[in-house]
Design an enzyme around this catalytic site. Structure first.
Site, mmCIF file in Angstrom:
data_model
loop_
_atom_site.group_PDB
_atom_site.id
_atom_site.type_symbol
_atom_site.label_atom_id
_atom_site.label_comp_id
_atom_site.label_asym_id
_atom_site.label_seq_id
_atom_site.Cartn_x
_atom_site.Cartn_y
_atom_site.Cartn_z
ATOM 1 N N HIS A 31 -3.698 -1.138 -6.742
ATOM 2 C CA HIS A 31 -5.320 -1.389 -6.597
ATOM 3 C C HIS A 31 -6.119 -0.145 -6.591
ATOM 4 C CE1 HIS A 31 -4.552 -5.529 -4.839
ATOM 5 N NE2 HIS A 31 -3.857 -5.344 -6.125
ATOM 6 N N ARG B 213 -12.815 2.379 -5.219
ATOM 7 C CA ARG B 213 -13.172 1.470 -4.590
ATOM 8 C C ARG B 213 -13.686 1.879 -2.793
ATOM 9 N NH1 ARG B 213 -10.282 -4.229 -3.374
ATOM 10 N NH2 ARG B 213 -8.660 -3.146 -3.313
ATOM 11 N N LYS C 220 -14.821 -0.208 0.228
ATOM 12 C CA LYS C 220 -14.964 -1.603 0.716
ATOM 13 C C LYS C 220 -15.174 -1.700 2.145
ATOM 14 C CE LYS C 220 -9.839 -1.927 0.100
ATOM 15 N NZ LYS C 220 -8.543 -2.358 -0.163
ATOM 16 N N ASP D 20 0.875 -1.067 -0.040
ATOM 17 C CA ASP D 20 -0.058 0.089 -0.024
ATOM 18 C C ASP D 20 0.945 1.274 -0.028
ATOM 19 O OD1 ASP D 20 -1.596 -2.363 0.887
ATOM 20 O OD2 ASP D 20 -2.907 -0.974 2.060
ATOM 21 N N ASP E 276 -0.701 -2.657 -4.346
ATOM 22 C CA ASP E 276 -1.807 -2.845 -3.628
ATOM 23 C C ASP E 276 -2.449 -1.235 -3.671
ATOM 24 O OD1 ASP E 276 -3.862 -3.288 -1.305
ATOM 25 O OD2 ASP E 276 -2.508 -5.026 -1.323
ATOM 26 N N ASP E 277 -3.446 -1.001 -2.649
ATOM 27 C CA ASP E 277 -4.166 0.271 -2.745
ATOM 28 C C ASP E 277 -3.052 1.350 -2.817
ATOM 29 O OD1 ASP E 277 -6.591 -0.781 -2.603
ATOM 30 O OD2 ASP E 277 -6.345 -0.983 -0.358
#
Ligand SMILES: *[C@@H]1O[C@H](CO)[C@@H](O)[C@H](O)[C@H]1NC(C)=O
Length: 362
Positions: free
Chosen positions: A223, A254, A256, A181, A201-202
């Site tokens: 991501h 996103r 989540k 991340d 990742d994010d």
């Protein structure tokens, strides 16, 4: 007229008087130099700090506890040896700090840890690499090759992070980098701007907090821009993602929320002027069934007021990807999506519960 003796006394006394420091000058050393883990631990009375280049040995971590209002510059790179220490490997703390990294680098030596498993298994990976627990301005430095998550943000007063690069591009090789991340934010009154994240990742994951602005950043290889995952009891409110560019990522944007969260909320989220392309899974995903993308959503948390407005948001996804999926168990409000255009992928699946979504092309 002065007598000879009084003149002599004045000449003798004057330099002594001038040499006596004022109380504020004695309270702080002026400039302190840091060139080791030890010298970093001795800066609590320094109004100005110069950080020179050095290596942090196996087993050591580095903590900077700056004096209130300190002004900090870097004139060298800091490299972390492969370590058995757990993260954060570097902690930056203090109030009202002005930190200019001079385009220098914190090198986490990630390739020594990367095995494709991230923090889910395999070799132990210290994480996060860096913790910023400070207020003020932190700018102009690179975080290179982090074992797993890069920068965790947990300030308690207004903080701006600007012109920071998280470069984990080398982790793309053989898909070895994982859970890298860029920014993990659990904090309020934060602005992250003009920064670059290249990772797996994010780009940013906002786990809790309010009044958070993510503006004019560039994300690639990861991501996308995320809120969450939201666990029980966590709230996120007042987030603006503006003017960012996201390329070659699994998701564009996103939200989540954990399927099993028993309380919590996400509210007042605005996307404006973002340009997103090369998305392989979902252009926009709003879900309360995490870790599923689109499963049976939980109903004990609330998502409200998610808007794509202001400047146009343009999202282009791969043909095998979904344009937009909304998977709500409990969503509410009137959502303005007039400035959202998503194209290139499969048709969208919208299950918005009590929320009304107006406008948009997807
Ligand atoms: C929504 O969030 C923004 C920050 O992105 C803030 O300026 C605004 O006041 C918030 N609006 C409400 C109604 O809370």
């Amino acid at each position: 007229m002065f007598s000879k003796s009084s003149l002599l006394a004045a000449v003798l006394v004057a330099p002594l008087v001038l040499a006596v420091p004022s109380p504020t000058e004695t309270a702080k050393r002026s400039t302190c130099t840091v060139d080791s883990v030890d010298s970093a631990s001795d800066i609590s009375d320094c109004s100005t700090v110069e950080i020179q280049g050095f290596t942090v040995a196996d087993g050591d971590t580095l903590t900077f506890s700056f004096a209130d209002g300190a002004s900090v510059t870097m004139t060298g790179d800091i490299t972390f040896a492969s370590t058995t220490a757990s993260g954060p490997l570097v902690t930056l703390e203090g109030t009202d700090i002005t930190f200019n990294g001079g385009d220098r680098t914190f090198d986490g030596n990630g390739a020594d840890y990367w095995d494709g498993e991230g923090t889910n298994g395999g070799k132990a990976k210290p994480h996060p690499f860096m913790k910023i627990k400070a207020s003020g301005l932190f700018e102009e430095f690179t975080v290179l090759n982090t074992p797993a998550q890069a920068i965790s943000v947990g300030n308690d007063a207004a903080l701006t992070i600007s012109k920071v690069t998280v470069n984990n591009k080398a982790g793309d090789t053989d898909s070895l980098g994982h859970n890298t991340d860029g920014f993990d934010v659990s904090a309020s009154n934060v602005k992250i701007a003009n920064s670059v994240v290249e990772n797996q990742d994010d780009c940013i994951a906002i786990n809790s907090g309010s009044n958070i602005i993510f503006e004019d950043n560039t994300c690639s290889g990861g991501h996308g821009m995320s809120i969450g995952s939201i666990a029980s009891g966590k709230t996120v409110s007042g987030v603006k993602f503006a003017g960012n560019t996201v390329t070659d990522s699994m998701y564009g944007v996103r939200i989540k929320v954990d399927q099993d969260a028993t309380s919590g909320s996400v509210s007042n989220v605005t996307y404006s002027g973002n340009t997103i392309s090369g998305i392989s899974e979902y252009g926009v995903l709003i879900t309360q069934s995490y870790p599923d993308n689109d499963g049976t959503p939980g109903t004990d948390t609330t998502i409200s007021d998610v808007n794509f407005d202001g400047e146009p948001n343009t999202i282009t996804v791969d043909s095998s990807a979904y344009n937009v999926v909304v998977d709500c168990g409990d969503c509410t409000g009137t959502w303005d999506w007039n400035e959202l255009t998503v194209s290139g992928g499969k048709s969208s699946e919208i299950s918005a519960d009590d929320a009304t979504i107006n406008g948009g092309s997807y």
